[in-house]
Design a protein around this motif. Sequence first.
Motif, PDB file in Angstrom:
ATOM      1  N   ALA A 299       0.842  -1.210   0.000  1.00 43.40           N
ATOM      2  CA  ALA A 299       0.000   0.000   0.000  1.00 43.40           C
ATOM      3  C   ALA A 299       0.874   1.257   0.000  1.00 43.40           C
ATOM      4  N   LEU A 300       1.963   1.219   0.765  1.00 44.46           N
ATOM      5  CA  LEU A 300       2.866   2.383   0.797  1.00 44.46           C
ATOM      6  C   LEU A 300       3.481   2.594  -0.589  1.00 44.46           C
ATOM      7  N   LYS A 301       3.917   1.484  -1.194  1.00 43.17           N
ATOM      8  CA  LYS A 301       4.557   1.556  -2.512  1.00 43.17           C
ATOM      9  C   LYS A 301       3.573   2.135  -3.539  1.00 43.17           C
ATOM     10  N   ASN A 302       2.348   1.612  -3.515  1.00 38.80           N
ATOM     11  CA  ASN A 302       1.342   2.080  -4.482  1.00 38.80           C
ATOM     12  C   ASN A 302       1.000   3.549  -4.280  1.00 38.80           C
ATOM     13  N   ALA A 303       1.166   4.007  -3.034  1.00 34.94           N
ATOM     14  CA  ALA A 303       0.852   5.418  -2.748  1.00 34.94           C
ATOM     15  C   ALA A 303       2.064   6.315  -2.996  1.00 34.94           C
ATOM     16  N   GLY A 304       3.190   5.711  -3.413  1.00 35.10           N
ATOM     17  CA  GLY A 304       4.379   6.508  -3.711  1.00 35.10           C
ATOM     18  C   GLY A 304       5.161   6.909  -2.472  1.00 35.10           C
ATOM     19  N   VAL A 305       4.996   6.139  -1.374  1.00 37.33           N
ATOM     20  CA  VAL A 305       5.758   6.432  -0.146  1.00 37.33           C
ATOM     21  C   VAL A 305       6.885   5.395  -0.026  1.00 37.33           C
ATOM     22  N   GLU A 306       8.119   5.862   0.040  1.00 34.23           N
ATOM     23  CA  GLU A 306       9.246   4.939   0.169  1.00 34.23           C
ATOM     24  C   GLU A 306       9.384   4.501   1.629  1.00 34.23           C
ATOM     25  N   ALA A 307       9.579   3.193   1.836  1.00 30.10           N
ATOM     26  CA  ALA A 307       9.737   2.673   3.202  1.00 30.10           C
ATOM     27  C   ALA A 307      11.212   2.453   3.510  1.00 30.10           C
ATOM     28  N   VAL A 308      11.672   3.001   4.628  1.00 28.72           N
ATOM     29  CA  VAL A 308      13.045   2.787   5.108  1.00 28.72           C
ATOM     30  C   VAL A 308      12.919   2.014   6.424  1.00 28.72           C
ATOM     31  N   PHE A 309      13.584   0.862   6.523  1.00 26.53           N
ATOM     32  CA  PHE A 309      13.442   0.059   7.742  1.00 26.53           C
ATOM     33  C   PHE A 309      14.526   0.385   8.767  1.00 26.53           C
ATOM     34  N   ALA A 310      14.106   0.639   9.986  1.00 27.42           N
ATOM     35  CA  ALA A 310      15.047   0.803  11.105  1.00 27.42           C
ATOM     36  C   ALA A 310      15.511  -0.590  11.530  1.00 27.42           C
ATOM     37  N   PRO A 311      16.664  -0.710  12.217  1.00 29.02           N
ATOM     38  CA  PRO A 311      17.035  -2.020  12.768  1.00 29.02           C
ATOM     39  C   PRO A 311      15.881  -2.523  13.656  1.00 29.02           C
ATOM     40  N   PRO A 312      15.528  -3.817  13.562  1.00 30.26           N
ATOM     41  CA  PRO A 312      14.362  -4.301  14.305  1.00 30.26           C
ATOM     42  C   PRO A 312      14.524  -4.160  15.829  1.00 30.26           C
TER      43      PRO A 312
END
Length: 381
Positions: free
Chosen positions: A52-65
């Motif tokens: 959903a984020l990708k389709n909305a054009g929002v890039e996801a950056v993952f923090a260390p878990p």
Amino acid sequence: MNPITLLQPQRIVFGNGCAPQCAEFLTGLGVKRVLIVSSTPVIPTLREVIDALKNAGVEAVFAPPVDREPTRGMFEAVLPIVNQRGVDAVLGIGGGSAIDVAKLVAALSGGTQSVGEVFGINLLRQRRLPLVCIPTTAGTGAEVSPNAILLDEADELKKGVVSPHLVPDAAYVDPLLTVSVPPAVTAATGLDALTHCIEAYANKFAHPIVDTYALQGMRLISANLVKAVRNGADLEARAALALGSLYGGLCLGPVNTAAVHALAYPLGGRFHVAHGVSNALLLPHVLRFNFSAAPQRYADVAAALGVMRNGSDLHAAEEGVELLSRLSRDCGVPQKLSDFKIPRDAIPAMAGAAMKVTRLLKNNLRPLTEADAIQIYEAAY
Ligand SMILES: NC(=O)c1ccc[n+]([C@@H]2O[C@H](COP(=O)([O-])OP(=O)(O)OC[C@H]3O[C@@H](n4cnc5c(N)ncnc54)[C@H](O)[C@@H]3O)[C@@H](O)[C@H]2O)c1
Ligand SMILES: [Fe+2]
């Protein structure tokens, strides 16, 4: 009636499958790159949110878990990523551990205050980034609360930041995300949520608005916790617990918890007993200590838990506590401090540490001294 201020996320969405809707909320704020703070077992369940984020054009950056209850050091390792990667919002998806880190990162990144300066009540001046939270345990209620908790390794004490700036902008409570929670974590987190409701209802600052959440939370959790522990795929039980946990979270801002949580913190801080388990271990003993201050309130708690009223308030209150002990046993939670190899001679130091949690002890219906704390730990040993 006392005045009360309710501060809640501007949007609370509840329901099976609602989590991906967070993408739309973030794009509505103009967000382009979001920092996701989560934990290892949760990440594989986030396919639909990521899509959903990708389709909305929002890039996801993952923090260390965030794979255990967070320390100051774990939080400080995530903080610089905001500037390094140029993120413009924070999405906390996980249990209270991941959500609390997300909340503090959104508040303190690029700011002028360090986390050490904001432990306590109302010391945080602002939150810099938009913040959306999605709980995957049921749970802490952190997705709606103004609190965040970190272990300060230096003095082995869990410390809280309490501020209206920590109330997220939006919370998406999707019970389907809790289906993968293992039985022991379901039990511990459910008992934590139940403790939030009980401690807010039987509280020096209790209020009729919050009582409504608290009583309904107790009913839902008491009736559904064992079901969800025994069958994690029971969607009705999962939804009831997610709702009960949300109600518990809504109690945390305006009223908050009391001596059970204060005495539980040293078990987490020094001996790393899970937050929910620490509460469950102490709950019956602190409630018995408190009964005399408000028998009627504890009789109401018992009724909400499912006790059939018969006899005096004190009698009902005691039956309520017996029901709580049974519930925790039926969920497979150990019942004694000694089950965790906590040395008995650690009790005085734990009592000393608990007495420092004044932000919660001030809420307790019955004033509690260090000697009382020692007696309570002894009773729980
Ligand atoms: N901010 C608040 O208002 C508030 C309130 C109460 C407690 N807390 C704090 O929250 C922390 C505890 O949070 P918690 O009880 O939610 O536990 P947690 O976040 O530590 O999670 C417990 C374990 O379950 C795993 N997990 C989480 N969701 C899962 C899922 N859907 N499927 C499989 N595994 C999953 C986690 O990775 C972790 O191993 C403590 O530090 C406590 O002090 C905060
Ligand atoms: Fe809690």
